[in-house]
Design an enzyme around this catalytic site. Structure first.
Site, PDB file in Angstrom:
ATOM      1  N   ARG A  23     -31.194   4.373  53.235  1.00 28.53           N
ATOM      2  CA  ARG A  23     -30.785   4.020  51.871  1.00 28.53           C
ATOM      3  C   ARG A  23     -31.952   3.510  51.014  1.00 28.53           C
ATOM      4  O   ARG A  23     -31.750   2.747  50.072  1.00 28.53           O
ATOM      5  CB  ARG A  23     -29.642   2.995  51.878  1.00 28.53           C
ATOM      6  CG  ARG A  23     -28.467   3.365  52.754  1.00 28.53           C
ATOM      7  CD  ARG A  23     -27.747   4.616  52.311  1.00 28.53           C
ATOM      8  NE  ARG A  23     -27.250   4.553  50.970  1.00 28.53           N
ATOM      9  CZ  ARG A  23     -26.039   4.120  50.624  1.00 28.53           C
ATOM     10  NH1 ARG A  23     -25.217   3.716  51.539  1.00 28.53           N
ATOM     11  NH2 ARG A  23     -25.663   4.122  49.376  1.00 28.53           N
ATOM     12  N   ARG A  27     -30.215   1.513  45.243  1.00 29.86           N
ATOM     13  CA  ARG A  27     -29.750   0.144  45.481  1.00 29.86           C
ATOM     14  C   ARG A  27     -30.624  -0.992  44.981  1.00 29.86           C
ATOM     15  O   ARG A  27     -30.305  -1.647  44.018  1.00 29.86           O
ATOM     16  CB  ARG A  27     -29.540  -0.077  46.993  1.00 29.86           C
ATOM     17  CG  ARG A  27     -28.619   0.923  47.616  1.00 29.86           C
ATOM     18  CD  ARG A  27     -28.313   0.553  49.025  1.00 29.86           C
ATOM     19  NE  ARG A  27     -26.882   0.497  49.245  1.00 29.86           N
ATOM     20  CZ  ARG A  27     -26.321   0.186  50.380  1.00 29.86           C
ATOM     21  NH1 ARG A  27     -27.061  -0.150  51.401  1.00 29.86           N
ATOM     22  NH2 ARG A  27     -25.028   0.170  50.497  1.00 29.86           N
ATOM     23  N   ARG A  36     -29.533   3.888  36.558  1.00 30.00           N
ATOM     24  CA  ARG A  36     -28.111   3.729  36.822  1.00 30.00           C
ATOM     25  C   ARG A  36     -27.340   3.324  35.563  1.00 30.00           C
ATOM     26  O   ARG A  36     -26.184   3.684  35.396  1.00 30.00           O
ATOM     27  CB  ARG A  36     -27.984   2.649  37.888  1.00 30.00           C
ATOM     28  CG  ARG A  36     -26.699   2.621  38.583  1.00 30.00           C
ATOM     29  CD  ARG A  36     -26.850   1.681  39.723  1.00 30.00           C
ATOM     30  NE  ARG A  36     -25.770   0.723  39.671  1.00 30.00           N
ATOM     31  CZ  ARG A  36     -25.297   0.092  40.715  1.00 30.00           C
ATOM     32  NH1 ARG A  36     -25.834   0.282  41.894  1.00 30.00           N
ATOM     33  NH2 ARG A  36     -24.317  -0.734  40.607  1.00 30.00           N
ATOM     34  N   ASP A  72     -25.439  12.146  48.356  1.00 34.67           N
ATOM     35  CA  ASP A  72     -24.445  11.293  49.005  1.00 34.67           C
ATOM     36  C   ASP A  72     -23.644  12.109  50.006  1.00 34.67           C
ATOM     37  O   ASP A  72     -23.501  13.323  49.855  1.00 34.67           O
ATOM     38  CB  ASP A  72     -23.504  10.654  47.980  1.00 34.67           C
ATOM     39  CG  ASP A  72     -22.759   9.478  48.598  1.00 34.67           C
ATOM     40  OD1 ASP A  72     -23.368   8.407  48.733  1.00 34.67           O
ATOM     41  OD2 ASP A  72     -21.599   9.644  48.989  1.00 34.67           O
ATOM     42  N   TYR A 149     -13.266   8.863  54.639  1.00 37.49           N
ATOM     43  CA  TYR A 149     -13.099   8.741  53.180  1.00 37.49           C
ATOM     44  C   TYR A 149     -12.022   9.692  52.668  1.00 37.49           C
ATOM     45  O   TYR A 149     -11.296   9.366  51.731  1.00 37.49           O
ATOM     46  CB  TYR A 149     -14.433   9.014  52.466  1.00 37.49           C
ATOM     47  CG  TYR A 149     -15.435   7.897  52.671  1.00 37.49           C
ATOM     48  CD1 TYR A 149     -15.396   6.743  51.893  1.00 37.49           C
ATOM     49  CD2 TYR A 149     -16.411   7.976  53.655  1.00 37.49           C
ATOM     50  CE1 TYR A 149     -16.293   5.711  52.084  1.00 37.49           C
ATOM     51  CE2 TYR A 149     -17.316   6.945  53.861  1.00 37.49           C
ATOM     52  CZ  TYR A 149     -17.255   5.810  53.079  1.00 37.49           C
ATOM     53  OH  TYR A 149     -18.138   4.791  53.277  1.00 37.49           O
TER      54      TYR A 149
HETATM   55  O1  1CP Z   1     -31.548   6.291  50.093  1.00 37.34           O
HETATM   56  C1  1CP Z   1     -30.509   6.347  49.438  1.00 37.34           C
HETATM   57  O2  1CP Z   1     -29.726   5.411  49.199  1.00 37.34           O
HETATM   58  C2  1CP Z   1     -30.205   7.627  48.772  1.00 37.34           C
HETATM   59  C3  1CP Z   1     -29.365   8.540  49.442  1.00 37.34           C
HETATM   60  C4  1CP Z   1     -27.999   8.065  49.919  1.00 37.34           C
HETATM   61  C5  1CP Z   1     -27.562   8.177  51.239  1.00 37.34           C
HETATM   62  C6  1CP Z   1     -28.400   8.559  52.458  1.00 37.34           C
HETATM   63  C7  1CP Z   1     -26.890   7.613  49.140  1.00 37.34           C
HETATM   64  C8  1CP Z   1     -26.910   7.313  47.687  1.00 37.34           C
HETATM   65  N1  1CP Z   1     -25.799   7.557  49.958  1.00 37.34           N
HETATM   66  C9  1CP Z   1     -26.194   7.866  51.247  1.00 37.34           C
HETATM   67  C10 1CP Z   1     -25.353   7.964  52.431  1.00 37.34           C
HETATM   68  C11 1CP Z   1     -24.013   7.360  52.450  1.00 37.34           C
HETATM   69  N2  1CP Z   1     -23.078   7.289  51.444  1.00 37.34           N
HETATM   70  C12 1CP Z   1     -23.442   6.798  53.606  1.00 37.34           C
HETATM   71  C13 1CP Z   1     -24.124   6.797  54.962  1.00 37.34           C
HETATM   72  C14 1CP Z   1     -25.141   5.732  55.077  1.00 37.34           C
HETATM   73  C15 1CP Z   1     -24.583   4.340  55.228  1.00 37.34           C
HETATM   74  O3  1CP Z   1     -23.824   4.098  56.170  1.00 37.34           O
HETATM   75  O4  1CP Z   1     -24.952   3.486  54.381  1.00 37.34           O
HETATM   76  C16 1CP Z   1     -22.153   6.349  53.284  1.00 37.34           C
HETATM   77  C17 1CP Z   1     -21.165   5.661  54.204  1.00 37.34           C
HETATM   78  C18 1CP Z   1     -21.924   6.661  51.905  1.00 37.34           C
HETATM   79  C19 1CP Z   1     -20.666   6.437  51.132  1.00 37.34           C
HETATM   80  C20 1CP Z   1     -20.946   5.726  49.879  1.00 37.34           C
HETATM   81  N3  1CP Z   1     -21.476   6.312  48.766  1.00 37.34           N
HETATM   82  C21 1CP Z   1     -20.837   4.344  49.629  1.00 37.34           C
HETATM   83  C22 1CP Z   1     -20.292   3.305  50.611  1.00 37.34           C
HETATM   84  C23 1CP Z   1     -18.864   3.071  50.289  1.00 37.34           C
HETATM   85  C24 1CP Z   1     -18.144   2.142  51.232  1.00 37.34           C
HETATM   86  O5  1CP Z   1     -18.022   0.950  50.900  1.00 37.34           O
HETATM   87  O6  1CP Z   1     -17.654   2.611  52.273  1.00 37.34           O
HETATM   88  C25 1CP Z   1     -21.291   4.105  48.324  1.00 37.34           C
HETATM   89  C26 1CP Z   1     -21.331   2.803  47.588  1.00 37.34           C
HETATM   90  C27 1CP Z   1     -21.690   5.366  47.799  1.00 37.34           C
HETATM   91  C28 1CP Z   1     -22.317   5.636  46.503  1.00 37.34           C
HETATM   92  C29 1CP Z   1     -23.778   5.693  46.568  1.00 37.34           C
HETATM   93  N4  1CP Z   1     -24.483   6.665  47.280  1.00 37.34           N
HETATM   94  C30 1CP Z   1     -25.825   6.470  47.121  1.00 37.34           C
HETATM   95  C31 1CP Z   1     -25.991   5.333  46.260  1.00 37.34           C
HETATM   96  C32 1CP Z   1     -27.309   4.785  45.796  1.00 37.34           C
HETATM   97  C33 1CP Z   1     -24.705   4.849  45.934  1.00 37.34           C
HETATM   98  C34 1CP Z   1     -24.341   3.664  45.068  1.00 37.34           C
HETATM   99  C35 1CP Z   1     -24.033   4.060  43.698  1.00 37.34           C
HETATM  100  C36 1CP Z   1     -24.998   3.630  42.678  1.00 37.34           C
HETATM  101  O7  1CP Z   1     -26.032   3.015  42.947  1.00 37.34           O
HETATM  102  O8  1CP Z   1     -24.697   3.907  41.513  1.00 37.34           O
END
Ligand code: 1CP
Length: 341
Positions: A23, A27, A36, A72, A149
């Site tokens: 990640r 973030r 964002r 994602d 999900y």
């Molecule tokens: O490095 C990075 O963050 C960029 C790529 C990336 C990756 C590898 C994102 C961007 N998401 C992911 C994988 C991902 N997405 C996982 C597997 C990794 C892990 O366990 O952390 C999972 C479970 C998700 C599902 C997801 N997408 C969530 C978690 C939800 C939950 O509470 O169960 C969230 C918040 C997202 C949205 C998302 N995806 C990525 C970002 C930066 C965000 C946040 C949205 C934003 O910043 O606007």
């Protein structure tokens, strides 16, 4: 091969471990937070210029040895026909959930690649932007995690609705898992054709299943993906998957991701010597003092010594981690020299 990350993933013991952070591309980075405010999540993912800017950020700002595609795991439900929205402060929300055979039959597994046309152009643009020694990691969710999900409709601590669905309607669950698997294989093959150098499967919710149910609802689908893409560098990360490490060790893969609950000695006793181990610092240690962070990082590296190894966190970097601490973690790994031990 001039990438220290790909060398380690190829089974080599490198002079110092390569380092990246799960990640790492969003973030906690202030420049990401600015983007964002301006663009929606899927605009950031689907616009090549934005996805490239975000993917490259941690290379220039933190100094990691590999980039991970900004995308994602929920791209898959989206191409299967279920719209996904990101609710600020809450997380992802799926427009509908799977409840019946009819819902499953309605999932569209045809022309997956044609329906995500910008993935290729994002990857191609990122590859042009990255220095030649920095590989690009593609990724997808493991089918079980994406299934969680698609049944629950949003994030959850226990995914109890997804689990009870699988336990009470296993045949329907497996049908849904098959469809997710099929489209994930197409998706990853397209990422490979577009230029990624390796990929990681995230089974973030694999650890919610006991061993018997993991072997029923998660492992076979991960295996199917690995076997469908032989010989391509791949890492499998199952969060909480210590109880199935010996099963994951049998996969056609080059690296296994470990969370911080798995000790290096235990991992070494299970994992074959040619499979790289990746992990596993508790991300919360990046919220501790510099001294604690440096010592924990050095202790971690030492504990994996003698094996092909990629330094990483044990799960994603947390949104409240200061950029300086992320840099300190990466610099501590980069200044470690095995030969000085
Ligand atoms: O490095 C990075 O963050 C960029 C790529 C990336 C990756 C590898 C994102 C961007 N998401 C992911 C994988 C991902 N997405 C996982 C597997 C990794 C892990 O366990 O952390 C999972 C479970 C998700 C599902 C997801 N997408 C969530 C978690 C939800 C939950 O509470 O169960 C969230 C918040 C997202 C949205 C998302 N995806 C990525 C970002 C930066 C965000 C946040 C949205 C934003 O910043 O606007």
């Amino acid at each position: 091969m001039n990438s220290i990350f790909l060398k380690a993933l190829n089974g080599e013991i490198t002079d110092r471990p390569p380092v990246w952070m799960m990640r790492q591309a969003g973030r906690y980075l202030p420049d990401y937070m600015k983007l964002r405010e301006k663009y929606s999540f899927f605009d950031r993912v689907e616009t090549p210029e934005l996805a490239t800017e975000i993917t490259v950020m941690p290379i220039n700002q933190i100094g990691v040895d590999a980039a991970i595609l900004f995308s994602d795991i929920l791209v898959i439900p989206k191409v299967l026909g279920i719209d996904v929205r990101l609710i600020p402060g809450k997380g992802p929300l799926l427009e509908k959930t799977i409840k019946t055979y009819a819902d499953c039959d309605a999932l569209n597994t045809f022309d997956v690649v044609e329906r995500m046309p910008t993935v290729s152009s994002c990857i191609q643009m990122i590859k042009q932007e990255l220095p030649s020694n920095i590989p690009l990691i593609g990724f997808a969710g493991a089918p079980w995690t994406v299934f969680c999900y698609m049944i629950q409709g949003k994030g959850s601590k226990d995914f109890s609705e997804a689990k009870s669905f699988a336990f009470s309607q296993p045949d329907l669950a497996m049908k849904v898992l098959e469809k997710i698997t099929e489209s994930t294989i197409e998706y990853l093959k397209n990422q490979i054709a577009s230029g990624i150098d390796a990929f990681q499967l995230f089974d973030s919710w694999g650890g919610l299943l006991d061993k018997a149910n993991y072997l029923k609802f998660s492992f076979p689908y991960i295996k199917k993906i690995c076997d469908a893409i032989p010989g391509f560098p791949k890492i499998i990360f199952a969060k909480g998957g210590w109880h199935v490490l010996e099963d994951l060790n049998r996969l056609e893969c080059n690296g296994l991701g470990l969370d911080w609950t798995i000790g290096a000695d235990y991992a070494k006793s299970i994992i074959q010597p040619n499979i790289a181990m990746q992990g596993n610092l508790d991300p919360s240690l990046l919220l501790s003092s510099d001294e604690t962070l440096i010592n924990s990082t050095n202790d971690m590296i030492k504990s994996f010594q003698g094996r092909p190894y990629i330094a990483n966190l044990g799960h994603g970097i947390l949104p409240n981690i200061p950029v300086e601490k992320a840099k300190l973690f990466v610099n501590t790994v980069k200044s470690y020299k095995y030969k000085n031990d």
